[in-house]
Design a protein around this motif. Sequence first.
Motif, short mmCIF file in Angstrom:
data_model
loop_
_atom_site.label_atom_id
_atom_site.label_comp_id
_atom_site.label_asym_id
_atom_site.label_seq_id
_atom_site.Cartn_x
_atom_site.Cartn_y
_atom_site.Cartn_z
N ARG B 437 0.83 -1.19 0.00
CA ARG B 437 0.00 0.00 0.00
C ARG B 437 0.88 1.25 0.00
O ARG B 437 1.79 1.39 0.82
CB ARG B 437 -0.93 0.04 1.21
CG ARG B 437 -2.02 -1.05 1.23
CD ARG B 437 -3.12 -0.86 0.19
NE ARG B 437 -2.72 -1.13 -1.17
CZ ARG B 437 -2.59 -2.35 -1.71
NH1 ARG B 437 -2.81 -3.41 -0.98
NH2 ARG B 437 -2.21 -2.50 -2.97
N THR B 438 0.55 2.18 -0.89
CA THR B 438 1.33 3.41 -0.98
C THR B 438 0.62 4.55 -0.26
O THR B 438 -0.58 4.49 0.03
CB THR B 438 1.52 3.82 -2.44
OG1 THR B 438 0.24 4.17 -2.98
CG2 THR B 438 2.13 2.70 -3.26
N ARG B 439 1.39 5.56 0.00
CA ARG B 439 0.84 6.76 0.61
C ARG B 439 -0.30 7.33 -0.23
O ARG B 439 -1.35 7.72 0.28
CB ARG B 439 1.95 7.80 0.72
CG ARG B 439 1.53 9.06 1.40
CD ARG B 439 2.72 9.99 1.55
NE ARG B 439 2.40 11.05 2.47
CZ ARG B 439 3.23 11.52 3.38
NH1 ARG B 439 4.45 11.03 3.48
NH2 ARG B 439 2.85 12.48 4.19
N GLY B 440 -0.09 7.34 -1.54
CA GLY B 440 -1.12 7.86 -2.44
C GLY B 440 -2.41 7.05 -2.31
O GLY B 440 -3.52 7.61 -2.28
N GLU B 441 -2.29 5.75 -2.25
CA GLU B 441 -3.47 4.90 -2.13
C GLU B 441 -4.19 5.16 -0.82
O GLU B 441 -5.43 5.22 -0.75
CB GLU B 441 -3.09 3.42 -2.23
CG GLU B 441 -2.64 3.00 -3.63
CD GLU B 441 -2.06 1.58 -3.67
OE1 GLU B 441 -1.96 1.02 -4.76
OE2 GLU B 441 -1.67 1.06 -2.60
N ILE B 442 -3.42 5.29 0.23
CA ILE B 442 -4.04 5.50 1.56
C ILE B 442 -4.69 6.88 1.63
O ILE B 442 -5.81 7.03 2.14
CB ILE B 442 -2.99 5.30 2.68
CG1 ILE B 442 -2.49 3.85 2.67
CG2 ILE B 442 -3.57 5.68 4.04
CD1 ILE B 442 -1.29 3.58 3.55
N ASP B 443 -4.02 7.88 1.10
CA ASP B 443 -4.61 9.22 1.09
C ASP B 443 -5.92 9.20 0.30
O ASP B 443 -6.93 9.79 0.73
CB ASP B 443 -3.64 10.23 0.46
CG ASP B 443 -2.40 10.47 1.34
OD1 ASP B 443 -2.45 10.08 2.53
OD2 ASP B 443 -1.43 11.05 0.84
N GLY B 444 -5.90 8.51 -0.85
CA GLY B 444 -7.11 8.42 -1.66
C GLY B 444 -8.23 7.69 -0.94
O GLY B 444 -9.40 8.09 -0.98
#
Lengths: 454, 454, 520, 520
Positions: B437-444
């Motif tokens: 899981r990436t930061r971008g995915e989690i932020d989204g």
Amino acid sequence: MTAPFVPHTDAEVAAMLGDLGLESLDELFATIPAALRLAGGLDLPPQQSEADVVDRLVDLGEHNRPAGRCAGGLVCFAGAGAYDHEVPAAVRSLASRSEFVTAYTPYQAEVAQGVLQALFEYQTMIARLAGLEIANGSLYDGAASLVEGVNLAVAATGDRRVLCSAGVNPRWRAVLATFSKGSGHDVVTLPLRDGVTDWSAAVARPASAGAVVVGFPNYLGCIEDLAAARDLADRTGARLVVCADPIASGLLRTPGSLGADVVVGEGQPLGIALGYGGPYLGLFACRAADVRRLPGRLVGETVDADGKLAYVTTLRAREQDIRREKASSNVCTNQTLMAVTAAIQLGWLGTSGLREIALRSARAARYAHDSLAAIDGVEPLSPHPYLREFALRLPVDAEVAIERLVDEGYLAGVAVRDGFAGTDAEGCLLVAATERRTRGEIDGFAASLEKAIR
Amino acid sequence: MTAPFVPHTDAEVAAMLGDLGLESLDELFATIPAALRLAGGLDLPPQQSEADVVDRLVDLGEHNRPAGRCAGGLVCFAGAGAYDHEVPAAVRSLASRSEFVTAYTPYQAEVAQGVLQALFEYQTMIARLAGLEIANGSLYDGAASLVEGVNLAVAATGDRRVLCSAGVNPRWRAVLATFSKGSGHDVVTLPLRDGVTDWSAAVARPASAGAVVVGFPNYLGCIEDLAAARDLADRTGARLVVCADPIASGLLRTPGSLGADVVVGEGQPLGIALGYGGPYLGLFACRAADVRRLPGRLVGETVDADGKLAYVTTLRAREQDIRREKASSNVCTNQTLMAVTAAIQLGWLGTSGLREIALRSARAARYAHDSLAAIDGVEPLSPHPYLREFALRLPVDAEVAIERLVDEGYLAGVAVRDGFAGTDAEGCLLVAATERRTRGEIDGFAASLEKAIR
Amino acid sequence: MSSQTDPASNGQPGPRPISAVAGGRASSAPVVGRDTEPTLFELSVPGRHAASFRTTQIPEWAAEELVPAQYLAETPVDLPDVSERDLVAHFTRLTHRQYSVDLGAYPLGSCTMKYNPKVCDEAASAAAFANVHPAAPPACTQGWLEVLVELEESLCAITGMSAATLQPAAGAAGELTGLLLMRAYHESRGEDRTRVIIPDSAHGTNPASVTLGGYEVTTVGTNDRGGVDLDSLRAALGPDVAGIMLTNPNTLGLFEEDIVEIATAVHEVGALLYYDGANLNAILGVVRPGDMGFDIVHLNLHKTFATPHGGGGPGAGPVAVSARLADFLPGPRPARLDDGRFAWAQPAASIGRIHGWHGNALVLLRAWTYIRLHGAEGLRGVAETAVLNANWLKEKLRGTFDLPYDRPVMHECVVSAESLDKATGLRALDVAKRLLELGFHSPTVYFPLIVHEALMIEPTETESPQTLAALADALLLVAREATEEGAAGEARQAPRTTPVRRVDEARAARRLVATYDQRS
Amino acid sequence: MSSQTDPASNGQPGPRPISAVAGGRASSAPVVGRDTEPTLFELSVPGRHAASFRTTQIPEWAAEELVPAQYLAETPVDLPDVSERDLVAHFTRLTHRQYSVDLGAYPLGSCTMKYNPKVCDEAASAAAFANVHPAAPPACTQGWLEVLVELEESLCAITGMSAATLQPAAGAAGELTGLLLMRAYHESRGEDRTRVIIPDSAHGTNPASVTLGGYEVTTVGTNDRGGVDLDSLRAALGPDVAGIMLTNPNTLGLFEEDIVEIATAVHEVGALLYYDGANLNAILGVVRPGDMGFDIVHLNLHKTFATPHGGGGPGAGPVAVSARLADFLPGPRPARLDDGRFAWAQPAASIGRIHGWHGNALVLLRAWTYIRLHGAEGLRGVAETAVLNANWLKEKLRGTFDLPYDRPVMHECVVSAESLDKATGLRALDVAKRLLELGFHSPTVYFPLIVHEALMIEPTETESPQTLAALADALLLVAREATEEGAAGEARQAPRTTPVRRVDEARAARRLVATYDQRS
Ligand SMILES: Cc1ncc(COP(=O)(O)O)c(C=O)c1O
Ligand SMILES: Cc1ncc(COP(=O)(O)O)c(C=O)c1O
């Protein structure tokens, strides 16, 4: 992760340097003049992990429209030398076995019997499809095979004049032209009439020639008259080089039985992915009498020290590593894995399967031909018989139709353009059908084309 | 194509029948009472070619929403026992080698050294992850391992009373309950408080027990206090059975080092596809003293007739094919291929990789936890430490949030429901994060959740 | 290279010290020799690694910031540290030490080691199925649910039953499920039954499952035609009998001719008939367990339906039942809704879950694919050819091996080396080992237990007549060798061309070394 | 089984006649033995088949309705008729008769047989790339074009050149392309040059390509340091020289120390320098051909960039050139447009096509992947380790094998068995064959031609120090055996544990049987 596939730990590197009496890795390069050595690093995109590279590939892949039923997939009516034939799971699975994939050229026969035997079987099957005695262990692609076939013919006859039908794949003709700048071949193009070679002019003015070259079927899909080609070859003292579609041998008489001296072809239809044009497979077959001029690798049978059957590359004295500037060809690395794949695919097809695939493709082509030709304003280019491909004249440029049909989910075909400038074929749409095309797909294609050209 | 994988030609069948003095295939079934024989054919969908079946699978697949970056793919925050960890190409490639895939149980050790050695290596690695001496060659899944672990504990202690934390995976508890109907175990559930087991009641009224069972981390993601569990086991004379996440051993102390007698677990995180829940891998480890009660297959080292190191299945006298009704378990076919896969994956990870995967998952979980808990109306269920999974209370039912987030491309997690009726966890959203899981995915995800619960 | 001159392990020092290679073992490939492959632990060199991970941009908190220190390991768990190159070489070499169906005939009786179509491998690895999370809501798994419903329907059609569960992960799990269904059924009728009857020829999982199901085993004998002895069965039956477990054809490869009488007798005392479907391959499309009177059926998809055996698993052991047992099935079950959509549903009186999720789903998908590739006609062709092959092979062995129950067989035949043993000292185990070096996997030996020196041979339908003939010739050769040289000859020495020679099984048990860490 | 007692081919008839098995051969698996694998033709039984096809609903016209009868074959081409099961077994067994990088070390000099990362296989089989038709319009292939443009850019950065073509399918095709570029360049300047200079240590493809390029070969000698002899080079140079082809490091594994002088001398006569990039692995990130003065460079992606060799191919041989040659490159070339999109473009004075489509695209994709996995740092690490390994191995062999040019080497070392041959009769070929049974692939032997009894050893960077040590030990063992027993001993008998023993190459050429149909 300095070099991700290098096993050495820092400690091991240090110890090995120590063994060599060196203090740094840089010292390994001491023999390179200092002035030449790169000061900074290479200017490349940064190193990425496997997962990151895969992510990037997924991004890039989303900008492609592949053939088939996947995301963004198109129903494929494009051919022109690359066909959307069935490849079963068994073939994919076997051809990806790592022993086939990660082996080198079988120079040490004792530990390469797997590749060697597969090539021996491949050679047998290709020779049968060609209707000739000998086939080699593969060349790069159809174009490369054509060049090598012409080279063989020229070397055998001592005549550099090459009479090449304009019906031969124009990209292959382009490659032949490129390499002729080195070999000095004098390539004369024989024009088409109604989609097939017009032999009359050449026959009327027969001069000597080294090679007569013709497609079977030709690039526009038409079945050429090989008897006429053979006749011209006989009159000119040339070798007859036939650029043959291997699938055609499932239904048509083999080129060898119709008089070909050399059969070259593109092996992609034999189980190889469309793959944006490569790696494909150059088919090459010739008469036994020409075997000593054969380009590339040849596998033969022999025995081992115990008298047991074994396979080995043979007649090596033709090859560049032994013959050097006098070799029959410069080819070294070829397309062995593709040849192995083709052998597996042909084994999967068997006698009846090859016939089926040819027959089913021909039926699909006929159904598509008739459906499309029924559209107002669409005309077949040629009245001659075809197998699985044919050219249509549209009321719009082929490129325009192709572009519009992509939006409907179809790859409508290939525009006839390069190599046909000024001929009646220029701007036509070349449509191919294989055994994978369904009635529903063809009906949908026809309906979409009708809309697209209105 | 009567039976597509049967090689026999009609002529061969006729000849073989002739050898047997029979005239028809039907006569082969003469010993079956005529009245029983099926008159018509089976009522099944019609036979289809490989290509047709593949087409149908593509159609069906379009109705699934897999994890990952493919067509219809979802970013996966679901866990609950099945995790979206990295599986590299090398592991997939090796684990699909046909020698591993198409072999039977290694009963003839001389031609099964490949599978046997891979299992020996697997056993070693699982024993190390568990912190115990012995691991077996796999069971069906985590749930089956739990049942077998409890069976071992009960058999070893002679006490059918099982004290099982409510923090153990509720589906595994359900399986235990089902099988307890046959084995007669008396399963007592120990409640949770704030997401971790409340040991106080059980400790206050200690009775004898055969097994104490606890998750580590537990189903809600919380890290349980194994010292308390061990204490209860000691007071009740029970074996301590720990349901452990193998990835946790990359960061946390091993269950064995914390007092577990038996470690069971789900091996899916070790390189196995999410696969809609199976085939997965039942991990099982125990103390050397309990080896003769071990369920299932065990590979040991020995020598061959030349004194050379060899591997073989051993202590077979525990197994059903020899011990029959007195066997330690009824398991026969297990999940060997998954065990081999896990061995390859653990080899790929290595010491540092296992730690990385645990640490990176924990970081992603922390980042997700903090991002999501910052949303108005969202509350973490538990204040206790977690590794890569945690439960949140939302202002809407978890199922509603999950449904809404699917439309945004996220699999938000798993609703806590079955097995938690009437507890404060019921209706919570269980969220897992892995190293993928990436930061971008989690932020989204956080942004979408915020919208979805408004 | 021979083990004595292994340069990998006892290298001769060259003119320079090999200081760098402390730790680790060489990784090269005696594919061609009979060398021992080092373990991954021996190949390990601390500091090496193959793994890499996605870039995430997530803050790089230290472990201590995430988890209280008391939980954290002081030293990491020691795993083998190898390069991707060595990982690949190691496991590829292991595959060159392993026989498999894809390499040749595997006539293991009771195991149905038929060819596994390659398209099923691709089906099971397609992302659209393989990457689906098992807890994804039904709206996200309609494709999966449709496959499962269709598979259930197909299995019911094949077995002649009403409803099924796909949860059991293997045959033995199916058996236990079946016994719990039996228990639930009797309990629902207020009956407390205690015994389950099993023939003496049964597979070991049957009695083991009975015990786990909370029942006692009553064994009944085999009559001289190889079937259940009806008299002892009748004697064993009574109101305390919950059911009987049968496989038909049985483990002798013989069809239970008295099945109608057996079913009647069992049903008369209120007991249920359980069908162990391991041998279903013989009767696909010919006769259905439901029509024979069975109430509960488990299937081994990894046998009959060609899902590969994976070196010991995974399998799948769905259980199908007659209408009166449907309500007790494990749940949740996949269901077809009236609007054409699919959902999960819980049976009314379910015994509960028997798998952590929905069963071995990707194995189920393979079986679904296999059934689609065959249809009704194809499956019947499978059974016909399997039976043809077994009978033909048996006839080829007549006169050399004993045929203890000399009747037409179904999908497999059990022959015996008893006379050969008496005459020459050649035991079934020797036959098996000699076959290995003749290029075949051996049949199952010493099972069923009621036949001395048993060789249980199941050729399956995917072996050609040529392969059968070669197998028969190999078996006859072994017998002839023994007659000419005595058992001390070829067979007793065998195998010699395998990666290892005959292994010492007793030693493995006596000096247990089940992990690398237990090596002394 | 041994070939004398092959029950498959000469079966002993059983009590029943084997009427059914006429035709065809048994298909079982002497994975464990040293048996011969029958050909697919011998396994064939007319009437069997594996293929099946999609249901299309297209009218089933007869062949005669589609194609005039005169074209139709009377009898179909005879192909092997086998079941999918036999097809799979046959080719799987062939893989068990085949050595490969994935099985172990493959120190073939000049071939750079490094480990090929598995992720590249997956990249090359992803439908989004593998199923794209080569004639699809650019709007449908933006992903592919971006990969090709990036790869060209990376290869230019690595070589220090300005522009590249990806069309050549292998190194030799790259060479010929390069020679045609040379020709086009000189012709554009109105010059007609006739000779190309090649060192005597060059690979055979170099002179063969020169001939095909329409030039004459002039060979220059090697000096005693293993480099190009500057004096003879200077003597050979003249206004009729079109160029020189060099590989650097050369085939002796030595860096051409005088490269600056060579480049100057060659450029002074108006000729061009061609770089044969087969040995680029040694200098990745260390020194660039462009900086050494080369004008044309071909790369073997199947060596340096780890695209696997496939048993002999496919490869890819891109050619990069300096700015003054860019306009002559083959076309069409992939191009990055100003709007960020991608298209095909034709160079101004292109020599034309040299591939039927765009080159071996899936091989190019593998190389792109490999370069991405490494970055600048990683590629330099590759070179450093490859050179470290070669030097270390060379030191281990010192004193036993001759070191004909005893200088620090780059990525490979050429040692000689000449003294051993003189002393014991042990030839390089014997060393190679004995190594095979010791579990290693052999080095390249008898190349380069200028070294007697040459053994050209390229360990590559992916072999561990442990593997190097084991390889060295094996080589030393072979030498020691010869000293102790004479060459008639172990090595002359070798190999004995391989699928076949030493093959009779002369006989194969003498009695040519190159197809099954030529078997007598
Ligand atoms: C007759 C019989 N019953 C039951 C089983 C048990 O099936 P499984 O191994 O799938 O648990 C087997 C197979 O081993 C069998 O042959
Ligand atoms: C030095 C050298 N040059 C050229 C080549 C030819 O390359 P390819 O085999 O790709 O045609 C090779 C490899 O065989 C080589 O080693």
